[in-house]
Design a protein around this motif. Structure first.
Motif, PDB file in Angstrom:
ATOM      1  N   GLY A  44       0.798  -1.218   0.000  1.00 15.99           N
ATOM      2  CA  GLY A  44       0.000   0.000   0.000  1.00 15.99           C
ATOM      3  C   GLY A  44       0.833   1.270   0.000  1.00 15.99           C
ATOM      4  N   VAL A  45       0.226   2.335   0.504  1.00 10.84           N
ATOM      5  CA  VAL A  45       0.865   3.646   0.484  1.00 10.84           C
ATOM      6  C   VAL A  45       2.120   3.669   1.356  1.00 10.84           C
ATOM      7  N   ASP A  46       2.174   2.849   2.388  1.00  9.75           N
ATOM      8  CA  ASP A  46       3.376   2.786   3.225  1.00  9.75           C
ATOM      9  C   ASP A  46       4.583   2.321   2.407  1.00  9.75           C
ATOM     10  N   ALA A  47       4.353   1.377   1.505  1.00 10.08           N
ATOM     11  CA  ALA A  47       5.436   0.896   0.640  1.00 10.08           C
ATOM     12  C   ALA A  47       5.915   2.018  -0.277  1.00 10.08           C
ATOM     13  N   PHE A  48       4.976   2.828  -0.786  1.00 18.08           N
ATOM     14  CA  PHE A  48       5.355   3.986  -1.610  1.00 18.08           C
ATOM     15  C   PHE A  48       6.231   4.942  -0.818  1.00 18.08           C
ATOM     16  N   GLU A  49       5.777   5.285   0.380  1.00 25.65           N
ATOM     17  CA  GLU A  49       6.510   6.245   1.220  1.00 25.65           C
ATOM     18  C   GLU A  49       7.900   5.737   1.539  1.00 25.65           C
ATOM     19  N   ASN A  50       7.992   4.475   1.936  1.00 24.59           N
ATOM     20  CA  ASN A  50       9.296   3.903   2.277  1.00 24.59           C
ATOM     21  C   ASN A  50      10.238   3.896   1.078  1.00 24.59           C
ATOM     22  N   MET A  51       9.721   3.528  -0.072  1.00 25.73           N
ATOM     23  CA  MET A  51      10.553   3.472  -1.272  1.00 25.73           C
ATOM     24  C   MET A  51      11.064   4.857  -1.636  1.00 25.73           C
ATOM     25  N   PHE A  52      10.178   5.841  -1.665  1.00 23.83           N
ATOM     26  CA  PHE A  52      10.605   7.161  -2.089  1.00 23.83           C
ATOM     27  C   PHE A  52      11.502   7.854  -1.073  1.00 23.83           C
ATOM     28  N   PHE A  53      11.359   7.518   0.194  1.00 24.70           N
ATOM     29  CA  PHE A  53      12.274   8.067   1.199  1.00 24.70           C
ATOM     30  C   PHE A  53      13.697   7.625   0.877  1.00 24.70           C
TER      31      PHE A  53
END
Length: 83
Positions: A44-53
């Motif tokens: 989900g969105v947590d995976a997006f946030e972690n990746m882009f960080f």
């Protein structure tokens, strides 16, 4: 798997940032979208946030360019991700 996707994303975005006029950019962006689909399905969105960080920090440090505009390629999965 996330580590391999992170390395691939770094390669893809770095290429696009360093070669914005290349005919390969569209292909690279399409793969970024595919990776986003995989990530969202997995975390989900947590995976997006972690990746882009991780991407943002590494790419800024390595080539001095900002990868944040590429976040918009993952718009449309959820209302929580609007760039």
């Amino acid at each position: 798997m996330d580590f391999m996707l992170e390395e691939e994303m770094i390669d893809l975005i770095t290429f696009c940032l360093q070669n914005p006029d290349s005919p390969q950019v569209a292909e690279k962006k399409a793969r970024i979208v595919e990776i986003g689909n995989e990530l969202f399905a997995d975390g989900g969105v947590d995976a997006f946030e972690n990746m882009f960080f991780a991407l943002e920090n590494r790419i800024k440090e390595e080539i001095g360019k900002d990868p944040r505009p590429f976040r918009a390629l993952w718009n449309g999965h959820t209302e929580q991700w609007k760039y």
